[in-house]
Design a protein around this motif. Structure first.
Motif, short mmCIF file in Angstrom:
data_model
loop_
_atom_site.label_atom_id
_atom_site.label_comp_id
_atom_site.label_asym_id
_atom_site.label_seq_id
_atom_site.Cartn_x
_atom_site.Cartn_y
_atom_site.Cartn_z
N ASN A 168 0.83 -1.20 0.00
CA ASN A 168 0.00 0.00 0.00
C ASN A 168 0.87 1.25 0.00
O ASN A 168 2.10 1.18 0.16
N SER A 169 0.25 2.39 -0.16
CA SER A 169 1.01 3.64 -0.30
C SER A 169 1.80 3.98 0.95
O SER A 169 2.91 4.52 0.87
N GLY A 170 1.26 3.66 2.12
CA GLY A 170 2.00 3.93 3.35
C GLY A 170 3.28 3.13 3.44
O GLY A 170 4.33 3.66 3.85
N GLN A 171 3.23 1.86 3.07
CA GLN A 171 4.43 1.03 3.08
C GLN A 171 5.48 1.56 2.11
O GLN A 171 6.68 1.57 2.40
N ARG B 241 5.75 4.73 0.97
CA ARG B 241 6.29 6.00 1.47
C ARG B 241 7.39 5.76 2.50
O ARG B 241 8.40 6.48 2.54
N ALA B 242 7.22 4.75 3.35
CA ALA B 242 8.22 4.44 4.36
C ALA B 242 9.54 4.02 3.72
O ALA B 242 10.62 4.35 4.22
N ASN C 141 11.14 7.13 2.05
CA ASN C 141 11.77 7.80 3.18
C ASN C 141 12.21 9.23 2.87
O ASN C 141 13.32 9.65 3.16
N TYR D 232 -1.64 6.80 -7.32
CA TYR D 232 -2.32 5.98 -6.32
C TYR D 232 -3.44 5.26 -7.06
O TYR D 232 -4.56 5.76 -7.15
N GLU E 249 -3.53 -1.78 -3.41
CA GLU E 249 -2.20 -2.40 -3.44
C GLU E 249 -1.59 -2.30 -4.83
O GLU E 249 -0.89 -3.21 -5.30
#
Length: 324
Positions: free
Chosen positions: A149-152, A154-155, A158, A168, A172
């Protein structure tokens, strides 16, 4: 015949092009042939030759792709209107990236001539921006990341400034864009985090990222010279993921769009909540958006529009024959 089921229209973006697109519609409808002539006049290109007799490499060049895909999409829209589709039969409209320009015609925001002027300038500006990026920084790249997903994502990115989330697409399915060598470096990290695939896309620029902010500013001067009408049909924005209600808002969004991510997942989520219709037509070449619609909300029934058989299936599904 009369349309009895309202539909959503979703317009394909860059990357769906192929040699021969819209050929059946061109052969079948004089209005489509007239559209090709108009597009050729505005674009200063032989659009019939470009779409039907060029090669994939030529068609893939951004400066050619943008007017070509727009022409194919507007050919399908023309054929649908000839089949009886009217504004009152359309629940909502959205275009994916480049597809947003053909969507402006469907919503009566700009004329066909104005749209071809815009997409030709957009293609030229983005082509030049890609060339400058390659000269100054290195090869650009984009990659579809499946399974995160987008949050994963983005992490993993970094906050570095050479690769960004560009699309987006679905819960997934996210597309990243930027410097190709950085995408290559990130690929094993993405797979280690659980990505099923990291699929490289053939592109000529770091599209939909802040790396194209100068191109966005240059294009703003182009759109400023046109008067944008308010949409007559609910029309979604790639930039906000919500509906656009005024011509002034649309004008601002179109220049921002080049350097802003495509919020397709948000568009489909909002439209599904706001509207009851669950039939959508993919306008333009390919079937990418049909897949994305189902990836976001599986209950949609999707139809294509680029071939006569596609058009026949669609009309049979959403019309009844009149007594006449």
């Amino acid at each position: 015949m009369e349309f009895t089921t309202r539909v959503a229209l979703v317009f394909a973006g860059q990357g769906a092009q192929h040699v021969g697109m819209a050929k059946e519609l061109f052969d079948a409808y004089s209005s489509v042939r007239a559209l090709f002539e108009l597009a050729s006049d505005v674009s200063k290109k032989d659009m019939r030759k470009l779409l039907f007799h060029s090669d994939e490499a030529t068609l893939r060049e951004t400066i050619n792709t943008q007017p070509a895909v727009t022409l194919a999409s507007l050919s399908a829209l023309t054929a649908l209107r000839l089949a009886g589709l009217r504004a009152e039969n359309i629940a909502w409209i959205a275009g994916f990236s480049l597809g947003e320009y053909a969507a402006l015609v469907a919503a009566d925001v700009l004329t066909v001539e104005e749209i071809f002027t815009l997409v030709n300038e957009r293609g030229r500006i983005m082509h030049q921006a890609g060339e400058e990026f390659k000269k100054n920084m290195g090869d650009p790249g984009m990659a579809a990341v499946l399974g995160l997903n987008s949050g994963q994502i983005r992490a993993i990115l970094n906050d570095q400034d050479e690769v960004f989330i560009a699309n987006y697409n679905a819960p997934e399915q996210v597309v990243i864009s930027g410097l190709l060598r950085q995408i290559d470096r990130l690929e094993p990290l993405l797979k280690e985090a659980g990505a099923r695939r990291v699929m490289k896309l053939s592109v000529s620029g770091p599209f939909h990222t802040p790396l194209l902010s100068n191109a966005s500013l240059e294009f703003k001067a182009v759109v400023t010279g046109l008067r944008f009408a308010s949409p007559k049909i609910p029309l979604y924005s790639n930039v906000s993921g919500g509906l656009m209600t005024s011509g002034a808002e649309i004008q601002a969004r179109m220049s921002e769009q080049i350097s802003h991510p495509v919020l397709w997942q948000k568009i489909i989520s909002d439209a599904t909540e706001r509207f009851s219709e669950r039939v959508a037509v993919e306008i333009g070449p390919g079937s990418v958006l049909s897949g994305l619609m189902r990836a976001n909300h599986a209950e949609y029934t999707m139809f294509s529009s680029m071939k006569l058989d596609d058009m026949k299936r669609l009309v049979e599904h959403i019309t009844i024959q009149s007594d006449s």
